[in-house]
Motif scaffolding. Structure first.
Motif, PDB file in Angstrom:
ATOM      1  N   SER A  64       0.749  -1.250  -0.057  1.00 17.87           N
ATOM      2  CA  SER A  64       0.168   0.279  -0.131  1.00 17.87           C
ATOM      3  C   SER A  64       0.959   1.253  -0.140  1.00 17.87           C
ATOM      4  CB  SER A  64      -0.840  -0.033   1.112  1.00 17.87           C
ATOM      5  OG  SER A  64      -1.894  -0.988   1.225  1.00 17.87           O
ATOM      6  N   GLU A  65       1.964   1.275   0.813  1.00 16.49           N
ATOM      7  CA  GLU A  65       2.783   2.437   0.886  1.00 16.49           C
ATOM      8  C   GLU A  65       3.377   2.711  -0.473  1.00 16.49           C
ATOM      9  OE1 GLU A  65       2.867  -0.217   2.974  1.00 16.49           O
ATOM     10  OE2 GLU A  65       2.738   0.438   5.040  1.00 16.49           O
ATOM     11  N   GLU A  66       4.011   1.750  -1.174  1.00 13.41           N
ATOM     12  CA  GLU A  66       4.565   1.906  -2.579  1.00 13.41           C
ATOM     13  C   GLU A  66       3.365   2.426  -3.385  1.00 13.41           C
ATOM     14  OE1 GLU A  66       6.455  -1.271  -4.009  1.00 13.41           O
ATOM     15  OE2 GLU A  66       7.637  -1.890  -2.184  1.00 13.41           O
ATOM     16  N   ALA A  67       2.291   1.965  -3.426  1.00 14.01           N
ATOM     17  CA  ALA A  67       1.186   2.445  -4.421  1.00 14.01           C
ATOM     18  C   ALA A  67       0.769   3.859  -4.275  1.00 14.01           C
ATOM     19  CB  ALA A  67      -0.021   1.513  -4.195  1.00 14.01           C
ATOM     20  N   LEU A  85       0.832   7.945   4.563  1.00 15.22           N
ATOM     21  CA  LEU A  85       1.660   6.893   5.285  1.00 15.22           C
ATOM     22  C   LEU A  85       1.310   6.571   6.898  1.00 15.22           C
ATOM     23  CD1 LEU A  85       5.193   7.357   3.533  1.00 15.22           C
ATOM     24  CD2 LEU A  85       3.170   5.749   3.025  1.00 15.22           C
ATOM     25  N   ARG A  86       0.873   7.720   7.335  1.00 17.87           N
ATOM     26  CA  ARG A  86       0.329   7.817   8.639  1.00 17.87           C
ATOM     27  C   ARG A  86      -0.971   7.116   8.764  1.00 17.87           C
ATOM     28  NH1 ARG A  86      -0.168  12.889  10.401  1.00 17.87           N
ATOM     29  NH2 ARG A  86      -2.370  13.015  10.455  1.00 17.87           N
ATOM     30  N   LEU A  87      -1.735   7.555   7.860  1.00 21.51           N
ATOM     31  CA  LEU A  87      -3.041   6.847   7.893  1.00 21.51           C
ATOM     32  C   LEU A  87      -3.176   5.329   7.550  1.00 21.51           C
ATOM     33  CD1 LEU A  87      -5.350   9.415   5.963  1.00 21.51           C
ATOM     34  CD2 LEU A  87      -5.486   8.843   8.257  1.00 21.51           C
ATOM     35  N   ILE A  88      -2.112   4.868   6.631  1.00 25.65           N
ATOM     36  CA  ILE A  88      -1.886   3.498   6.454  1.00 25.65           C
ATOM     37  C   ILE A  88      -1.437   2.854   7.560  1.00 25.65           C
ATOM     38  CG2 ILE A  88      -0.561   1.904   4.953  1.00 25.65           C
ATOM     39  CD1 ILE A  88      -0.799   3.877   2.925  1.00 25.65           C
ATOM     40  N   SER A  89      -0.496   3.523   8.124  1.00 24.82           N
ATOM     41  CA  SER A  89       0.250   2.720   9.536  1.00 24.82           C
ATOM     42  C   SER A  89      -0.710   2.782  10.797  1.00 24.82           C
ATOM     43  CB  SER A  89       1.294   3.640   9.893  1.00 24.82           C
ATOM     44  OG  SER A  89       1.786   3.128  11.018  1.00 24.82           O
TER      45      SER A  89
END
Length: 156
Positions: A64-67, A85-89
């Protein structure tokens, strides 16, 4: 309706559901749970749309981060990449059992703070990939066609 159009329609619906949760009073536990339960759907749909479009361009994002980084570099998403990136984390660290805890409240607060960016990103994705979401009707060439281009074509 193309697959991308269906994904964008699903994303719009998920954003509307998330927005209804975000609009609830902030102090109620139900509101926190609603936001925390709806946000993963929005994030997953955005990720799937981004990944699908990247794949059509020959780019494979392993995470997800890479995308999201690739999409941000291409101008497909709004806001700072650090926010995404914070939301994904936050989502990945949040466990379902914690929908009542302080972590859930922090995630709900982050989501509320960026709900405008989520909508702006949806609008940007829709505008950017509109041409991929429209299906042009195909006319059959036959002697019965009302299209003047095919008027002289006779069936065999």
């Amino acid at each position: 309706m193309t697959s991308l159009a269906k994904q964008l329609a699903s994303l719009k619906f998920a954003l509307q559901e998330l927005e209804s949760a975000v609009q609830q009073p902030r102090d109620e536990q139900f509101s926190v749970e609603s936001v925390v339960e709806r946000f993963p759907v929005v994030l997953a749909l955005m990720h799937n749309i981004i990944r699908s479009v990247l794949e059509t361009q020959g780019i494979s994002a392993q995470s997800s981060e890479e995308a999201f980084v690739e999409a941000h570099q291409r101008g497909w998403i709004k806001g700072e990449i650090s926010l995404w990136l914070r939301l994904i984390s936050d989502y990945e660290q949040l466990e379902l059992e914690d929908v009542t805890g302080s972590r859930a409240k922090a995630v709900a607060q982050d989501v509320r703070a960026c709900s405008c960016i989520l909508w702006e990103t949806f609008e940007l994705l829709t505008a950017r990939f509109r041409y991929q979401t429209q299906v042009q009707p195909v006319q059959k060439a036959s002697g019965n066609s009302t299209n003047p281009r095919f008027a002289s074509v006779q069936p065999m």
